[in-house]
Enzyme design. Structure first.
Site, PDB file in Angstrom:
ATOM      1  N   ASP A 192      42.876   7.681  33.869  1.00  0.00           N
ATOM      2  CA  ASP A 192      42.012   7.309  32.746  1.00  0.00           C
ATOM      3  C   ASP A 192      42.250   5.870  32.300  1.00  0.00           C
ATOM      4  O   ASP A 192      43.300   5.287  32.545  1.00  0.00           O
ATOM      5  CB  ASP A 192      42.245   8.252  31.566  1.00  0.00           C
ATOM      6  N   GLU A 193      41.248   5.323  31.633  1.00  0.00           N
ATOM      7  CA  GLU A 193      41.325   4.053  30.907  1.00  0.00           C
ATOM      8  C   GLU A 193      41.898   2.919  31.766  1.00  0.00           C
ATOM      9  O   GLU A 193      42.862   2.263  31.383  1.00  0.00           O
ATOM     10  CB  GLU A 193      42.158   4.236  29.630  1.00  0.00           C
ATOM     11  N   VAL A 194      41.277   2.691  32.909  1.00  0.00           N
ATOM     12  CA  VAL A 194      41.689   1.595  33.792  1.00  0.00           C
ATOM     13  C   VAL A 194      40.645   0.492  33.678  1.00  0.00           C
ATOM     14  O   VAL A 194      39.518   0.639  34.154  1.00  0.00           O
ATOM     15  CB  VAL A 194      41.814   2.086  35.253  1.00  0.00           C
TER      16      VAL A 194
END
Length: 525
Positions: free
Chosen positions: A339-341
């Site tokens: 997530d959240e890259v």
């Protein structure tokens, strides 16, 4: 209401007709509440005040003469629940022998296939209580229902002259979803093994069967990897704000997994990658593209640093981590985060996810990732976990399964209301009704019931340090998620749930749980 026939097994059968004669189906007088507080609400349940079963010091838990050690262990668990500190373990009953009065029997009957892997039938009369299941997990879940039908005094084993009276009852119960989980973030702040085990016991009470352990993030690394010792020598000493840090040796991790298995809970390890990986980069700067050591990340939020996804040595690191964790305690699942890259382009990100998907699945476990992994060309057996606006419907279209953890309903680290001290509020302020009153099958257009593996409630720990902090945000909302994941849709009712939850308050208090006395529930038990 569904009826099933009780078979003749290793003991004398308790005919359903006898249950009716015991008053199980007697109507509840108008204006009186139904006399049970079981959470999650069973698929079918009938209780009656017309008759009851009294647990006395003479009450014995019986298993079959040829019961496996696993079934005997469940019997001993049940015997310990009802006993004083000098309790008598479960007894084996000779084949063909009649069950004595004042007894509880656990019956494993493989012919009861309609109960599935986790379902059970519980019958309580004036003289006996009996749990039948096709598999051991069902017996264990049946014991939890029996426990909740008993008064809260059952949780006070040292109490003198306690009276344990259970109403006559008939319960036939199977779970709605295969996956019923909670996530503990032990990366931002560390929880000692005994605290994790305590949390496991709370999950078991509400028939949850997955414990997702978020073991690594920007702020800390919590699992020993012997081939990469700096991960714990350096990353294991990190935490938000310099708070309590630490890590689990592989032996401690295996012990947690075994303890959870004894409660029929599967531990799902997560190592977040390629982002949320700053603790690993501080420990091994060569995993970063410019090989510079980043500063420790000890605040709330996320670092922009990622693994160097174009370097082969990074995939050796990933393979070693997956292999050692899977070998320390074999697990059917491995969560890779994802997530959240923000610092990789789409091709770099998707290429990394696809390569790690091959690594994890080749090692044996089934890979899981947060919803962002769905656009990558991942295998059908891989699981996508929805948490925010994402593309999980793409994975469903390829035949994959999803876990639902919608932020506005299931994120237990959100504040209850604006006055709550602990927690965050980016997803929503989530009161108890918001956690309970939603329909998984209509949450995401294009994702129907057949594509939903189950539900999971994440508990991130940016603002949590002690076990009591975790408990305060988890309960009672985790019980709400547990009911949505277990109970059939027709048994999900906010008015019913909040009434039963009010009576659960006394049980949670007896167990020492630091739960929130939220509005909307009459906690005056």
């Amino acid at each position: 209401m569904m009826r099933t026939r009780t078979p003749l097994v290793f003991v004398v059968a308790l005919a359903l007709g006898a249950c009716r004669h015991a008053g199980v189906t007697a109507p509840v007088p108008a204006g009186q509440p139904l006399g049970y507080s079981v959470v999650p609400n069973p698929a079918t349940i009938e209780v009656s005040r017309a008759d009851s079963f009294l647990v006395t010091p003479r009450t014995i838990v019986f298993v079959a003469a040829d019961a496996t050690p696993e079934v005997e262990a469940i019997g001993n668990y049940a015997a310990n629940l009802i006993a004083s500190r000098a309790g008598v373990p479960a007894q084996r009953l000779a084949a063909g022998a009649a069950i004595p009065d004042s007894s509880i029997s656990l019956v494993l009957d493989a012919s009861r296939g309609q109960l599935g892997a986790e379902g059970y039938e519980l019958t309580v009369t004036r003289t006996q209580a009996r749990i039948v299941a096709a598999q051991p997990a069902g017996l264990f879940h049946g014991v939890q229902t029996l426990r909740q039908l008993l008064p809260v005094a059952v949780e006070h084993q040292a109490a003198m002259n306690r009276r344990l009276i259970m109403p006559a009852a008939h319960v036939v119960d199977v779970p709605r979803y295969e996956w019923r989980g909670a996530m503990l973030d032990v990366a931002r702040h560390y929880l000692p093994p005994e605290d994790v085990k305590q949390f496991v016991d709370y999950l078991a009470l509400y028939k949850l069967n997955r414990l997702h352990l978020h073991l690594a993030d920007d702020q800390g690394w919590r699992i020993e990897i012997k081939s990469w010792p700096n991960l714990t020598a350096v990353g294991g000493k990190m935490a938000i704000g310099g708070a309590r840090a630490g890590f689990y040796t592989q032996e401690q991790y295996a012990d947690i997994v075994a303890y959870a298995q004894s409660r029929y809970i599967t531990v799902v390890p997560e190592i977040d990658m390629p982002g949320h990986i700053n603790a690993a980069l501080v420990s091994y700067p060569d995993l970063k593209c410019d090989r510079s050591r980043p500063d420790p990340f000890a605040i709330i939020g996320g670092s922009s640093n990622t693994l160097c996804v174009t370097r082969d040595s990074v995939y050796k690191f990933v393979g070693d981590v997956v292999r050692e964790i899977a070998a320390a305690a074999p697990t059917p699942y491995f969560h890779i985060g994802g997530d959240e890259v923000s610092s990789l382009n789409k091709d770099q990100y998707r290429g990394f996810i696809q390569r790690v998907d091959t690594i994890v699945n080749a090692a044996g476990p089934r890979m899981i990732g947060w919803g962002e992994i769905a656009p990558a060309n991942i295998q059908t057996r891989t699981i996508a976990q929805h948490w925010t606006r994402d593309s999980v419907v793409m994975h469903v279209q390829r035949g994959g399964k999803v876990i639902l953890s919608p932020g506005p309903h299931a994120y237990l680290d959100m504040k209850y209301d604006s006055a709550t001290v602990l927690g965050l509020r980016w997803a929503a302020l989530i009161d108890l009704r918001s956690a309970y009153d939603w329909d998984p099958t209509t949450l995401i257009p294009g994702i129907g019931a057949s594509s939903i593996l189950g539900l999971e409630a994440p508990l991130w720990s940016e603002t949590l340090i002690t076990r009591q902090d975790y408990e305060y945000l988890a309960f009672p909302r985790l019980a709400a998620i547990a009911e949505l994941a277990w109970s059939p849709a027709q048994q999900v009712s906010w008015e019913s749930f909040r009434g039963r939850m009010a009576m659960q308050g006394a049980r949670l208090a007896a167990l020492g749980v630091n739960f929130a006395r939220v509005p909307g529930v009459n906690w005056g038990w």
